[in-house]
Write an enzyme that holds these catalytic residues in place. Sequence first.
Site, PDB file in Angstrom:
ATOM      1  N   ASP A 110       0.863  -1.188   0.000  1.00 25.71           N
ATOM      2  CA  ASP A 110       0.000   0.000   0.000  1.00 25.71           C
ATOM      3  C   ASP A 110       0.898   1.236   0.000  1.00 25.71           C
ATOM      4  OD1 ASP A 110      -2.120   1.692   0.097  1.00 25.71           O
ATOM      5  OD2 ASP A 110      -2.956   0.914   1.969  1.00 25.71           O
ATOM      6  N   ILE A 111       1.285   1.685  -1.214  1.00 26.00           N
ATOM      7  CA  ILE A 111       2.248   2.782  -1.334  1.00 26.00           C
ATOM      8  C   ILE A 111       1.617   4.051  -1.900  1.00 26.00           C
ATOM      9  CG2 ILE A 111       4.128   1.130  -1.609  1.00 26.00           C
ATOM     10  CD1 ILE A 111       4.187   1.864  -4.593  1.00 26.00           C
ATOM     11  N   LYS A 112       0.446   3.931  -2.542  1.00 21.72           N
ATOM     12  CA  LYS A 112      -0.329   5.072  -3.066  1.00 21.72           C
ATOM     13  C   LYS A 112       0.533   6.095  -3.806  1.00 21.72           C
ATOM     14  CE  LYS A 112      -4.204   4.810   0.159  1.00 21.72           C
ATOM     15  NZ  LYS A 112      -3.756   3.708   1.018  1.00 21.72           N
ATOM     16  N   ARG A 113       1.369   5.634  -4.705  1.00 20.28           N
ATOM     17  CA  ARG A 113       2.233   6.530  -5.459  1.00 20.28           C
ATOM     18  C   ARG A 113       1.467   7.181  -6.608  1.00 20.28           C
ATOM     19  NH1 ARG A 113       4.942   5.687  -1.313  1.00 20.28           N
ATOM     20  NH2 ARG A 113       7.150   5.186  -1.343  1.00 20.28           N
TER      21      ARG A 113
END
Length: 321
Positions: A110-113
């Site tokens: 879950d890095i939401k880049r």
Amino acid sequence: MDKLIEAINTTHNPSVVGLDPTDQVVPAQLIDSFHEEVADQVDDPAEIPAMQRAVAYFEFNRAIIDAIAGIVPAVKPQIAMYEALGPAGIDTYEMTCEYAQSQGLYVLGDIKRGDIGSTAAAYARHLGGLNAQDGDALDLWHEDAVTVNPYLGTDGITPFVDAAKAADKDLFVLVRTSNPSSKEIQELELADGTRLYERVADLVEQWGAETLGASGYTRVGAVVGATHPEQGKQLRERMPHTFFLVPGYGAQGGTAQDVAGMFDADGSGAIVNSSRGIIGAWRKNGGYDESMSADDALALVATSARDAAIAMRDDLEATLA
């Protein structure tokens, strides 16, 4: 999404556990138990708190992974919890992902880049890895999928889709998130009467169109919050080839009944996340004592997480049936 769907079918459980360690969900005695060990290894005493937590967080994660492996198909570590600790935290994130994969779990980073051009391509190396001297890609992060923010449009998504295809991995794009203030942007009405999140949903279907798998779903999934059950049901119809990651179950108020409409007619098409409800379950079962040892506290964490994961599985199974 074929690999993820296979893992779900094997465990008969469409749920994913969020590995989001903080001082609020990790027993204090576990963190304290590593003080002397860390103090002996660092030159600067100011580094001790971050290093101490990094070690404790990994042991916490490992205990949970061991407890839930075989019960759930996937885990979802939130990288922010680890980045907050600096370099030591990044090591813990990578070690957690690697260990989870070694236990047979699908790892959703879950890095939401979100960015464009060479920056997006660099972020996409979370999926594609780094080319080694012998030509093979070195998987630095040990993730099977990542989350991506679509605010920059196609330019911000294409590098991730390309990396996912090359590495046989997946991505999940934010579409209708579970937080209350998401409506400030996601529900804005466009000129043709559709809502912004619906337009993003259409784009997600397009972005994944050329990556359709044997399961009938593409490599490009969507994040759709459990706290929006009616919109989620409508999005299921609007996005027939898009697999859903559904946050918001449990601690955020979402129920199995809320998420039922986000699955397809065969009971597939979605995986439901719970973070605090699983990893923080030890706080609610009544067995915790501040005077207990770090080992006993960790054992309680593991058994509580296992019981909570089983309860969530059974809740989803009963509702979907």
